[in-house]
Design an enzyme around this catalytic site. Structure first.
Site, PDB file in Angstrom:
ATOM      1  N   GLY A 214       0.596  -1.180   0.103  1.00  0.00           N
ATOM      2  CA  GLY A 214       0.030  -0.135   0.033  1.00  0.00           C
ATOM      3  C   GLY A 214       0.747   1.396   0.341  1.00  0.00           C
TER       4      GLY A 214
ATOM      5  N   TYR B 255      -0.053  -2.383 -12.233  1.00  0.00           N
ATOM      6  CA  TYR B 255      -1.299  -2.432 -12.431  1.00  0.00           C
ATOM      7  C   TYR B 255      -1.746  -1.501 -13.726  1.00  0.00           C
ATOM      8  CZ  TYR B 255      -1.147  -3.453  -7.468  1.00  0.00           C
ATOM      9  OH  TYR B 255      -0.873  -3.992  -6.342  1.00  0.00           O
TER      10      TYR B 255
ATOM     11  N   CYS C 101     -12.764   1.594 -28.315  1.00  0.00           N
ATOM     12  CA  CYS C 101     -14.587   2.132 -28.669  1.00  0.00           C
ATOM     13  C   CYS C 101     -15.440   2.957 -27.438  1.00  0.00           C
ATOM     14  CB  CYS C 101     -15.344   1.228 -29.467  1.00  0.00           C
ATOM     15  SG  CYS C 101     -14.586   1.631 -31.001  1.00  0.00           S
ATOM     16  N   GLU C 102     -15.023   3.192 -26.338  1.00  0.00           N
ATOM     17  CA  GLU C 102     -15.015   3.890 -25.401  1.00  0.00           C
ATOM     18  C   GLU C 102     -14.866   5.028 -24.937  1.00  0.00           C
ATOM     19  OE1 GLU C 102     -17.044   2.068 -22.808  1.00  0.00           O
ATOM     20  OE2 GLU C 102     -16.373   0.347 -24.124  1.00  0.00           O
TER      21      GLU C 102
ATOM     22  N   PRO D   1       5.089  -4.769  -0.956  1.00  0.00           N
ATOM     23  CA  PRO D   1       5.125  -3.649  -1.812  1.00  0.00           C
ATOM     24  C   PRO D   1       4.680  -4.114  -3.158  1.00  0.00           C
ATOM     25  CG  PRO D   1       7.506  -4.028  -0.893  1.00  0.00           C
ATOM     26  CD  PRO D   1       6.629  -5.031  -0.077  1.00  0.00           C
TER      27      PRO D   1
ATOM     28  N   TYR E 205     -10.585   3.569 -12.063  1.00  0.00           N
ATOM     29  CA  TYR E 205     -10.374   4.649 -10.717  1.00  0.00           C
ATOM     30  C   TYR E 205      -9.882   6.163 -10.515  1.00  0.00           C
ATOM     31  CZ  TYR E 205      -7.175   0.937  -9.531  1.00  0.00           C
ATOM     32  OH  TYR E 205      -6.109   0.189  -9.509  1.00  0.00           O
TER      33      TYR E 205
ATOM     34  N   ARG F 211       2.737  -1.422  -5.760  1.00  0.00           N
ATOM     35  CA  ARG F 211       3.286  -0.352  -6.637  1.00  0.00           C
ATOM     36  C   ARG F 211       4.935   0.667  -6.410  1.00  0.00           C
ATOM     37  NH1 ARG F 211      -1.463   2.365  -8.143  1.00  0.00           N
ATOM     38  NH2 ARG F 211      -3.247   1.150  -6.508  1.00  0.00           N
TER      39      ARG F 211
HETATM   40  C1  PLP Z   1      -2.735  -8.313   0.353  1.00  0.00           C
HETATM   41  C2  PLP Z   1      -2.074  -7.071  -0.773  1.00  0.00           C
HETATM   42  N1  PLP Z   1      -0.925  -6.916  -0.211  1.00  0.00           N
HETATM   43  C3  PLP Z   1      -0.859  -5.873  -1.714  1.00  0.00           C
HETATM   44  C4  PLP Z   1      -0.362  -5.637  -2.230  1.00  0.00           C
HETATM   45  C5  PLP Z   1       0.248  -4.503  -3.121  1.00  0.00           C
HETATM   46  O1  PLP Z   1      -0.508  -3.468  -2.700  1.00  0.00           O
HETATM   47  P1  PLP Z   1       0.149  -2.360  -3.438  1.00  0.00           P
HETATM   48  O2  PLP Z   1       0.358  -2.299  -4.772  1.00  0.00           O
HETATM   49  O3  PLP Z   1      -0.440  -0.707  -2.743  1.00  0.00           O
HETATM   50  O4  PLP Z   1       1.381  -1.862  -2.904  1.00  0.00           O
HETATM   51  C6  PLP Z   1      -2.052  -5.784  -2.151  1.00  0.00           C
HETATM   52  C7  PLP Z   1      -2.765  -4.625  -3.046  1.00  0.00           C
HETATM   53  O5  PLP Z   1      -4.031  -4.586  -3.723  1.00  0.00           O
HETATM   54  C8  PLP Z   1      -2.549  -6.602  -1.806  1.00  0.00           C
HETATM   55  O6  PLP Z   1      -3.608  -6.915  -2.007  1.00  0.00           O
END
Ligand code: PLP
Length: 434
Positions: A249, A391, A362-363, A292, A335, A294
């Site tokens: 996160g 992502y 096509c959106e 981690p 999002y 992202r």
């Molecule tokens: C269980 C779990 N761990 C880790 C992550 C990775 O999150 P982030 O990419 O935000 O670090 C996620 C993302 O959805 C997740 O669901």
């Protein structure tokens, strides 16, 4: 505004350099749309986490959340960097296995793991299964019995913590599809089942409160909640957890408005809090695990596109279309994610007009960036959208039967194709005629 790029990343032809390679050369050599990863940046992020933990002198594991981006080369890179990885499907597990990633360093997540997926995880003897719900406990016990095996697990808890991020990427709130609910007593019930199972070895606890989190406070609340649970398990059953997994996160900087807390700071605060809390509650200091995704690959990724049609609507917007869009990056449509971009082949030129950077799908919602200031684009200019490493490709689709882009790793002035561009033949490779 086009992103202002440091001068050392611009070559004498006024082109953006990525990992020491001219972005225009990358586009010419591999075609567009193209996803480029600067491998040095991925390694740097992993090292920032490692150094932060080591400075604080705690036992830790970094488990990369491979849903952010995965492929054989990525698992190989992770293996070389000696970090763990999460998988969330039989597919991710299969690819990790194909890449010869050590199965002992895999954690298997998911809120609806199938019989087949759990069987595969048991056969591969993955390091941990993160058990998410009661059905899974039953299914796992059944599979372990059938195979006469045992396995290590963590229990996923929904800690009731709001991470203050987008609703679709916020997972820690009580009413969530993930994990055992704390308030209603599900956690205690599940603990009893897991603790008494002869085939399941409960190693600790897991929670993940959301993604793209900028503030430390959510993690602080999460730690308090989880350590309270561990203290209760200790008191009631004399259970010592080996692992406290806080999930992922950690936020990144997509635009100038984003102000994420630094990795060094957040890890320092997390480790300090866990030390204090475990001492106060008189429980064993567990190994601290994070997941981690992202923050490892997000800023390392660049999407390169060629410009095509342009259009100006009187009293409306100026549009410039690129040869990709929501099929290779669904995040803006899904999002309202925000990105920055530039013309990579005219990187030092002054912005002249404001555009809607749109894709070719096509959106009407296929808009990559709203209100993007750019020099007036010519046909076949090269657009770079920054920070698309997380992502993006991993959520790519064949919508409109457009082809998925190729993916290239660059490092120290060298490039290497790691995922081929799809071909039209690929599109029909699974189809059968009437
Ligand atoms: C269980 C779990 N761990 C880790 C992550 C990775 O999150 P982030 O990419 O935000 O670090 C996620 C993302 O959805 C997740 O669901």
């Amino acid at each position: 505004m086009s992103r202002q790029v440091e001068q050392e990343l611009i070559n004498q032809n006024n082109h953006l350099m990525i990992g020491g390679v001219d972005s225009v050369k990358l586009a010419n050599d591999y075609g567009t749309p193209l996803v480029v990863y600067d491998v040095h940046k991925i390694k740097k992020q992993l090292n920032l986490f490692k150094q932060a933990f080591e400075k604080n002198n705690v036992d830790y594991v970094i488990s990369y959340a491979s849903k952010a981006f995965s492929c054989i080369a990525m698992y190989q890179l992770l293996k070389n960097e000696k970090v763990h990885s999460d998988v969330v499907s039989g597919g991710e597990l299969y690819v990790a296995h194909k890449a010869d990633f050590p199965m002992n360093n895999i954690s298997f997540h998911g809120n609806n793991k199938t019989y087949q997926e759990l069987s595969m995880a048991v056969d591969y003897q993955v390091g941990l299964i993160i058990v998410d719900n009661f059905n899974e406990i039953d299914l796992l016990n059944q599979i372990l019995e059938e195979k006469n095996q045992t396995i290590n697990v963590l229990m996923r808890v929904t800690p009731g913590v709001e991470a203050h991020t987008h609703e679709y990427i916020s997972t820690g709130q009580t009413d969530s599809k993930f994990g055992f609910d704390l308030e209603s007593g599900q956690v205690e019930q599940a603990f009893k089942l897991l603790n008494k199972s002869k085939r399941i070895n409960l190693k600790g606890i897991h929670a993940h409160i959301g993604s793209q989190i900028f503030a430390y406070e959510g993690f602080e609340q999460e730690i308090k909640v989880l350590i309270d649970v561990l203290a209760n398990w200790k008191k009631e059953s004399n259970f010592d957890a080996d692992i406290l997994n806080l999930g992922g996160g950690f936020g990144i900087k997509y635009t100038a408005d984003d102000q994420p807390i630094s990795i060094d700071q957040v890890i320092q605060k997390i480790t300090a809090e866990i030390k204090i809390q475990t001492k106060e509650q008189e429980i064993k200091m567990p190994s601290i695990w994070i997941e981690p995704g992202r923050s490892i690959v997000g800023e390392a990724g660049y999407s390169l596109y060629r410009t095509g049609s342009t259009k100006s609507v009187p009293n409306g917007h100026n549009y410039v279309a690129v040869d990709g869009g929501m099929g290779d990056n669904i995040r803006p449509a899904l999002y309202q994610a925000k990105y920055e971009a530039s013309l990579a082949n005219r990187i030092n030129e002054k912005d002249e007009k404001t555009y809607e950077l749109v894709g070719k799908y096509c959106e009407s919602g296929d808009i990559l960036i709203h209100d993007l200031k750019l020099p007036i684009p010519n046909l076949n200019d090269l657009v770079v959208v920054y920070d698309t490493g997380a992502y993006g490709y991993s959520m790519a689709s064949n919508y409109n039967l457009n082809l998925k882009p190729a993916v290239v790793f660059v490092e120290n002035g060298k490039s290497q194709l790691v995922i081929k561009r799809q071909s039209f033949e690929d599109l029909v490779s699974l189809d059968l005629s009437l």
